[in-house]
Design a protein around this motif. Structure first.
Motif, PDB file in Angstrom:
ATOM      1  N   THR A   1       0.787  -1.207  -0.129  1.00  0.00           N
ATOM      2  CA  THR A   1       0.003   0.487  -0.213  1.00  0.00           C
ATOM      3  C   THR A   1       0.626   1.334   0.071  1.00  0.00           C
ATOM      4  N   ILE A   2       1.731   1.273   1.114  1.00  0.00           N
ATOM      5  CA  ILE A   2       2.677   2.967   0.507  1.00  0.00           C
ATOM      6  C   ILE A   2       3.973   2.584  -0.961  1.00  0.00           C
TER       7      ILE A   2
ATOM      8  N   GLY B   1      -3.158  10.962  -7.028  1.00  0.00           N
ATOM      9  CA  GLY B   1      -4.250  11.725  -6.442  1.00  0.00           C
ATOM     10  C   GLY B   1      -4.653  10.227  -5.517  1.00  0.00           C
ATOM     11  N   LEU B   2      -5.712  10.302  -4.229  1.00  0.00           N
ATOM     12  CA  LEU B   2      -6.379   8.888  -3.735  1.00  0.00           C
ATOM     13  C   LEU B   2      -7.831   8.672  -3.916  1.00  0.00           C
ATOM     14  N   ILE B   3      -8.574   7.842  -4.288  1.00  0.00           N
ATOM     15  CA  ILE B   3      -9.764   7.568  -3.984  1.00  0.00           C
ATOM     16  C   ILE B   3     -10.609   6.672  -2.722  1.00  0.00           C
TER      17      ILE B   3
ATOM     18  N   ILE C   1      -1.036   9.056   5.087  1.00  0.00           N
ATOM     19  CA  ILE C   1      -0.892   9.600   3.664  1.00  0.00           C
ATOM     20  C   ILE C   1      -0.526  11.070   4.569  1.00  0.00           C
ATOM     21  N   ARG C   2      -0.655  11.634   5.643  1.00  0.00           N
ATOM     22  CA  ARG C   2      -0.021  12.176   5.679  1.00  0.00           C
ATOM     23  C   ARG C   2       1.977  12.109   6.226  1.00  0.00           C
ATOM     24  N   ALA C   3       1.901  10.752   6.684  1.00  0.00           N
ATOM     25  CA  ALA C   3       3.412  10.267   6.523  1.00  0.00           C
ATOM     26  C   ALA C   3       3.979  10.848   5.749  1.00  0.00           C
TER      27      ALA C   3
ATOM     28  N   VAL D   1      -2.414  13.751  -3.190  1.00  0.00           N
ATOM     29  CA  VAL D   1      -3.849  14.053  -2.757  1.00  0.00           C
ATOM     30  C   VAL D   1      -4.672  13.433  -2.720  1.00  0.00           C
ATOM     31  N   ILE D   2      -5.597  13.877  -2.046  1.00  0.00           N
ATOM     32  CA  ILE D   2      -7.089  13.063  -1.753  1.00  0.00           C
ATOM     33  C   ILE D   2      -7.817  12.865  -2.698  1.00  0.00           C
ATOM     34  N   THR D   3      -8.251  12.617  -3.960  1.00  0.00           N
ATOM     35  CA  THR D   3      -8.918  13.181  -4.685  1.00  0.00           C
ATOM     36  C   THR D   3     -10.582  13.092  -4.000  1.00  0.00           C
TER      37      THR D   3
END
Length: 269
Positions: free
Chosen positions: A133-134, A142-144, A164-166, A176-178
């Motif tokens: 996952t990393i 982007g992350l969905i 995500i912040r790490a 970014v979080i899409t």
């Protein structure tokens, strides 16, 4: 270069693979060149794309460990997009990658080799915050986040945001979080309506307007090696995923990718 999205949520059973497969199929129908990367050892996205995962001679496992050329492992799916398949061998990669230099960037390095051939790359992540996952987070733009409207899902998203912040701070500042996608939604259930309202209130425009309903046809499609969109285009689930794809295209201005590809194609004539 392709726009890369990872579909992730550390909570299982929230429709990550269904979202990855149907988003890939829907974008393909909108004329985008799409690659779907199955990064889950369960290989469900591979099966849902019409491949027999247990018969794969080479997979994303060999690619990550430099035992195969990514360009030769990618194949075409029955639903219109390309697929980099997976099977249970990938589970061994988690341990093997721990001793590899720049282990968190393995997937990014491999996708860089083929990114120019696609408009969009979608990565289906395992339901854990593992090295796999990393790798997806480090490769993605982007992350969905698909999620069911339950309180446990809210807790899972909080943990995911910390990870995500790490990653942003240490490796991929551009991630970014899409958006958050509500899936398996049943408006008749009061709790789901309440959680849906809380999500919209807290995350605002980060929550996609599109909502994916509970739908039997979506659940049936993988057993035929098809996306729900191809299996039953008129079903509520298929129509909802098509709407979601169109919303994503508009939200992230993906039509520019098509224009750029056409321009490059003309200039190369």
């Amino acid at each position: 270069m392709a726009k890369i999205y990872c579909i992730a949520n550390q909570k299982g059973g929230v429709g990550k693979t269904t979202t990855a497969v149907n988003l890939a199929a829907a974008l393909s129908q909108l004329s985008f060149n799409v690659l779907l990367v199955d990064l889950d050892p369960q290989g469900n996205a591979t099966t849902g794309s019409g491949l027999e995962k247990n018969n794969l001679v080479q997979s994303v496992y060999e690619v990550l460990l430099d035992r195969a050329d990514v360009k030769k492992v990618i194949t075409h799916s029955t639903s219109g997009y390309d697929i980099l398949g997976s099977n249970r061998k990938l589970a061994a990669a988690e341990e093997e990658l721990l001793s590899v230099t720049r282990k968190e960037l393995r997937l990014k390095t491999k996708l860089d080799e083929v990114s120019g051939q696609y408009d969009v790359i979608i990565i289906d992540c395992p339901p854990t915050l593992s090295i796999l996952t990393i790798n997806a987070f480090c490769a993605a733009d982007g992350l969905i986040i698909p999620m069911t409207c339950e309180y446990y899902s809210l807790e899972g998203v909080s943990d995911l945001l910390l990870s995500i912040r790490a990653v942003r701070e240490q490796v991929n500042s551009g991630l970014v979080i899409t958006g958050l996608l509500r899936v398996k939604f049943d408006p008749r259930i009061t709790l789901q309506r309440e959680v849906s309202e809380q999500l919209s209130g807290y995350f605002g425009s980060s929550v996609f307007s599109s909502v994916i309903p509970t739908n039997v046809r979506l659940a049936e499609a993988p057993s035929y090696g098809l996306s729900g969109i191809q299996y039953d285009p008129s079903s509520r689930g298929a129509v909802s995923y098509k709407s979601f794809a169109e919303e994503l295209v508009k939200k992230d201005k993906l039509k520019k990718l098509l224009k750029n590809r056409k321009r490059e194609g003309l200039s190369g004539c």
